[in-house]
Design a protein around this motif. Structure first.
Motif, PDB file in Angstrom:
ATOM      1  N   TYR B 146      52.579  53.046  -1.787  1.00 18.56           N
ATOM      2  CA  TYR B 146      52.285  54.368  -2.341  1.00 18.56           C
ATOM      3  C   TYR B 146      53.358  54.843  -3.325  1.00 18.56           C
ATOM      4  O   TYR B 146      53.313  55.970  -3.796  1.00 18.56           O
ATOM      5  N   GLY B 147      54.320  53.969  -3.651  1.00 18.44           N
ATOM      6  CA  GLY B 147      55.314  54.295  -4.669  1.00 18.44           C
ATOM      7  C   GLY B 147      54.656  54.364  -6.039  1.00 18.44           C
ATOM      8  O   GLY B 147      54.956  55.241  -6.857  1.00 18.44           O
ATOM      9  N   ALA B 148      53.718  53.413  -6.289  1.00 16.35           N
ATOM     10  CA  ALA B 148      53.018  53.405  -7.578  1.00 16.35           C
ATOM     11  C   ALA B 148      52.160  54.653  -7.714  1.00 16.35           C
ATOM     12  O   ALA B 148      52.038  55.215  -8.805  1.00 16.35           O
ATOM     13  N   LEU B 149      51.585  55.106  -6.601  1.00 17.43           N
ATOM     14  CA  LEU B 149      50.755  56.314  -6.643  1.00 17.43           C
ATOM     15  C   LEU B 149      51.598  57.513  -7.059  1.00 17.43           C
ATOM     16  O   LEU B 149      51.200  58.321  -7.898  1.00 17.43           O
ATOM     17  N   ILE B 339      51.192  49.252 -12.004  1.00 18.90           N
ATOM     18  CA  ILE B 339      51.869  50.519 -12.260  1.00 18.90           C
ATOM     19  C   ILE B 339      53.348  50.413 -11.855  1.00 18.90           C
ATOM     20  O   ILE B 339      54.241  50.865 -12.553  1.00 18.90           O
ATOM     21  N   GLN B 340      53.573  49.747 -10.731  1.00 20.47           N
ATOM     22  CA  GLN B 340      54.932  49.659 -10.213  1.00 20.47           C
ATOM     23  C   GLN B 340      55.839  48.799 -11.083  1.00 20.47           C
ATOM     24  O   GLN B 340      56.964  49.176 -11.384  1.00 20.47           O
ATOM     25  N   ARG B 341      55.332  47.639 -11.501  1.00 20.19           N
ATOM     26  CA  ARG B 341      56.206  46.715 -12.231  1.00 20.19           C
ATOM     27  C   ARG B 341      55.916  46.639 -13.719  1.00 20.19           C
ATOM     28  O   ARG B 341      56.630  45.948 -14.459  1.00 20.19           O
ATOM     29  N   GLY B 342      54.850  47.310 -14.161  1.00 20.14           N
ATOM     30  CA  GLY B 342      54.594  47.405 -15.592  1.00 20.14           C
ATOM     31  C   GLY B 342      53.667  46.337 -16.150  1.00 20.14           C
ATOM     32  O   GLY B 342      53.588  45.217 -15.625  1.00 20.14           O
ATOM     33  N   ALA B 343      52.995  46.707 -17.236  1.00 22.08           N
ATOM     34  CA  ALA B 343      52.022  45.816 -17.866  1.00 22.08           C
ATOM     35  C   ALA B 343      52.694  44.558 -18.416  1.00 22.08           C
ATOM     36  O   ALA B 343      52.137  43.471 -18.391  1.00 22.08           O
ATOM     37  N   LYS B 344      53.913  44.721 -18.877  1.00 20.48           N
ATOM     38  CA  LYS B 344      54.602  43.595 -19.510  1.00 20.48           C
ATOM     39  C   LYS B 344      54.848  42.480 -18.492  1.00 20.48           C
ATOM     40  O   LYS B 344      54.619  41.302 -18.751  1.00 20.48           O
ATOM     41  N   TRP B 345      55.309  42.912 -17.330  1.00 19.49           N
ATOM     42  CA  TRP B 345      55.551  41.940 -16.266  1.00 19.49           C
ATOM     43  C   TRP B 345      54.252  41.239 -15.871  1.00 19.49           C
ATOM     44  O   TRP B 345      54.191  40.013 -15.800  1.00 19.49           O
ATOM     45  N   PHE B 346      53.193  42.028 -15.661  1.00 23.42           N
ATOM     46  CA  PHE B 346      51.924  41.459 -15.215  1.00 23.42           C
ATOM     47  C   PHE B 346      51.373  40.470 -16.240  1.00 23.42           C
ATOM     48  O   PHE B 346      50.919  39.376 -15.896  1.00 23.42           O
TER      49      PHE B 346
END
Lengths: 152, 610
Positions: B146-149, B339-346
């Motif tokens: 729930y950190g990303a939320l 959301i937590q680690r970012g689009a770039k990472w994904f």
């Protein structure tokens, strides 16, 4: 009909909950009795033809009473390649009914399901919610015997 | 913070897998047994037993992992427990006999992360598998849940969330692979206040069970994804549609929803931001076609699950005619990590067109059966041999079937294909939900084609004629071929019908139904020809084309087969050679399973002798 009324109340007498209502009814009666369907048709003001159409469309519903034990054979792909067809035909032979049928003494109903999602245990036979994995033609003979023994 | 609580208060943790597979193998009995034994030895203040969601290595169940050592125990029975507790927990000596052994000649592998099955995986969606109790929200929060939320609700605008998901390159994990961010954007742009979100958990493809596993092992990650999506799209009501065959998933999901509500992470005024969103669970009732989005919507509305023509797409007119965004379980579970680690990472993981990971269920004729999460772009060969450990009993690999009834069979020559949406479609198959059924030399490809067409024929809703009648005709033809009554014209006829069903069916079910037939005809045509011309089943599967015989050279006259034959078809005298009466034989195959390995005298032959 008191139980049925309870189910309707839990589902807020809402027509769109009909699939859930039928599932709940089947849990109590083991099948969908005609009189109950007629009753809820009146209570929900939903044509009986529509309820019938839903009850026959979804594979989980049965309009006929089921036997005391429900034997479900998984026919998913993983089960198929690991020998489910042989297991099913052995059960059909052993119980003397085809898939979908109920034995004349009302002890067993045999049915198939398309995939239980427990493919690592293939081939799977479920008897009354208990899973039996890695079944073989031999094992199902013994399985049926244990449930028959329980009766005596 | 909880993480520290877990490792500080107890010396060791026993993680007992409680996924459907392990539960079927009595893992709850194992848990109780462990607890009793631990109390008996007075270790209850030092060692805690926790039940977790599915570990993915289902065939080895019940699984028990000892942390922090990371020791992996498999196929634990009640009788093993006293020894395990005494040796490992009390004396600190891990028990070799209960560990995973890759093959009889190799040494046992003690640590979970050293086992090939786990070592080659990359976990994003399944990151919490087997490490937390799915019925306890605190543990999920302890692992940053729930950190990303919180980030999405307090630090991002809806547009920013959509942009992040778009940039990540995430595509739908349910089959067709539509870009998720694009889908969200379309739904956001629709006018009107009432919008709905749906999580499609009607995982009907036979041989696929990742969505069940995610819902059972980590329901909160799906809920978190949904709430983030709701914020981005502007929806206030969501539905999770779960098929009726998954009772445990429904139970855990309902518990998780209740806990999320109690913590103010769902319902009114989420995290004090004024944003409202509620989620209901709807259960299916056994209809494969309800996995198709318009059929699923009809089913939630309380109607028969029949698909309708698109457009309008659900993003314009969905549930109750309102804009609706629908994604499958695995897609939603990816969202919090993006959301937590970012689009770039994904987007750094995967191939040019397919980003991130994909979960496959590796089943069928394979040594290591279970769920595997791997980066897109990995080859089929790596999955089957490096992770799956190859084909059991020294048999030859024949094909791998992907994409369920909509997919196709991929032959040996194409095993080095890097897996992504495009490459699988090019091979005539599709990603589908991720079922991967491995077939060996004992699998008949004509029978497999018949199996799948029979499946779609039974599940066809009957609305459009090409699917309703076309699949029926194909089943009839394949039935004849597998019975040894095929004709020279059958192959051409199959191809014509298949092409037409593909082109003219109303929904995805019909449009993709011919794939198993077309791919087997493309890659395994010679098997069809053998069935038709020689009345022979090369894999010795099709019952009408085979006979069972006893090899007189090998038969030891032990009488076991004759005693076990249910149709009294085996005759002979003890200590002499036995023989099968072909007229009486029902081809049930019991004789072949009971014949002692030291004789191994029963064989199948094709064509049939009768």
């Amino acid at each position: 009909m008191k139980k049925v009324e309870n189910i309707l109340r839990q589902n807020g007498h809402r027509k769109e909950r009909i699939i859930q209502i039928l599932s709940d009814i089947q849990r109590i009666y083991n099948y969908l009795p005609k009189e109950v369907l007629q009753y809820i048709s009146g209570r929900l003001r939903l044509p009986l033809s529509e309820i019938y159409s839903i009850a026959t469309f979804y594979a989980a519903f049965s309009l006929k009473p089921r036997g005391k034990h429900l034997v479900t054979v998984c026919m998913g792909t993983a089960c198929h390649v690991r020998g489910a067809p042989a297991v099913l035909s052995r059960l059909e032979e052993r119980l003397g009914v085809e898939s979908g049928g109920t034995t004349s003494d009302n002890q067993f109903t045999l049915k198939t399901v398309n995939c239980l999602g427990a493919c690592a245990l293939a081939p799977i036979v479920v008897v009354d919610e208990e899973y039996h994995g890695q079944t073989t033609v031999n094992k199902v003979d013994k399985l049926v015997k244990t449930y028959e023994k329980d009766e005596n | 913070m909880r993480k520290t609580k877990i490792s500080r208060e107890y010396r060791q943790h026993l993680l007992v897998c409680a996924g459907t597979g392990c539960v079927a193998n009595h893992s709850f009995d194992v848990k109780e047994g462990l607890q009793t034994e631990i109390i008996k030895k007075g270790l209850q203040d030092e060692i805690q037993v926790i039940t977790t969601g599915c570990q993915g290595f289902c065939e080895r169940g019940p699984i028990v992992i000892v942390q922090p050592d990371g020791i992996f125990y498999q196929r634990i029975r009640k009788k093993d427990i006293p020894h395990l507790v005494e040796e490992h927990l009390l004396k600190g000596r891990p028990v070799k006999e209960l560990m995973y052994v890759p093959s009889p000649k190799e040494a046992p592998v003690p640590r979970m992360m050293d086992i090939d099955f786990f070592r080659h995986q990359r976990l994003i969606v399944l990151r919490n598998r087997g490490r937390l109790d799915p019925e306890n929200i605190d543990e999920f929060i302890g692992f940053n849940g729930y950190g990303a939320l919180e980030t999405a609700l307090t630090k991002m605008t809806p547009e920013q969330i959509i942009k992040e998901v778009k940039n990540s390159g995430l595509r739908g994990r349910g089959g067709a692979g539509f870009p998720t961010g694009k889908k969200w954007e379309l739904c956001r742009q629709e006018k009107g206040r009432d919008k709905y979100l749906i999580c499609n958990g009607d995982e009907g493809d036979p041989g696929a069970f990742m969505d069940r596993s995610v819902l059972e092992a980590d329901p909160h990650s799906v809920i978190e994804g949904l709430v983030i999506g709701a914020r981005a799209i502007g929806a206030h009501q969501g539905f999770v549609y779960v098929r009726s065959e998954y009772p445990l998933a429904v139970k855990r999901l309902k518990i998780a929803l209740r806990q999320a509500r109690d913590y103010g992470l769902l319902g009114k005024n989420i995290l004090g931001t004024g944003f409202n969103f509620e989620i209901n669970v709807t259960q299916g009732a056994g209809a494969f076609v309800c996995g198709e989005e318009t059929a699923l919507i009809a089913s939630i509305e309380g109607r028969v699950g029949r698909p309708r023509q698109r457009p309008p797409y659900p993003s314009e007119k969905g549930l109750w005619g309102k804009p609706t965004n629908i994604n499958n379980v695995e897609t939603w579970a990816n969202v919090p990590m993006i959301i937590q680690r970012g689009a770039k990472w994904f987007s750094s993981i995967g191939t040019k067109t397919s980003k991130g990971t994909k979960i496959f269920s590796l089943v069928g004729k394979i040594n290591n059966t279970g769920l595997v999460e791997v980066p897109m772009g990995i080859t089929m060969r790596e999955i089957i041999y490096d992770i799956g450990g190859g084909i059991p009993h020294g048999k030859e690999f024949k094909a791998v079937q992907t994409g369920g009834p909509s997919g196709g069979c991929i032959p040996n020559e194409m095993l080095d294909l890097p897996i992504d949406y495009e490459s699988l479609t090019k091979a005539g198959s599709m990603m589908g939900s991720g079922g991967m059924i491995v077939m060996d030399e004992d699998t008949c490809m004509v029978d497999v084609a018949r199996y799948f067409i029979n499946f779609t024929q039974e599940e066809s809703c009957g609305k459009c004629p090409p699917c309703r009648m076309g699949t029926k005709h194909m089943v009839d033809i394949l039935d004849r071929i597998t019975r040894g009554q095929g004709t020279d014209k059958d192959i051409a006829m199959l191809e014509t019908i298949a092409e037409n069903v593909k082109l003219t069916s109303l929904c995805g079910l019909g449009q993709t139904a011919p794939n198993p037939v077309l791919t087997t005809l493309k890659y395994f045509r010679e098997e069809y020809v053998a069935h038709i011309k020689e009345r022979r089943c090369p894999a010795l599967v099709c019952q009408n084309l085979i006979s069972y015989i006893i090899d007189p050279e090998l038969c030891g006259g032990c009488t076991v087969c004759a005693k076990n034959c249910p149709s009294d078809a085996i005759h002979g005298e003890p200590k002499k050679v036995y023989e099968i009466d072909q007229k009486k034989c029902t081809k049930c195959g019991i004789c072949i399973t009971v014949c002692p390995p030291k004789f191994n005298a029963v064989r199948k032959v094709s064509p049939s002798l009768t």
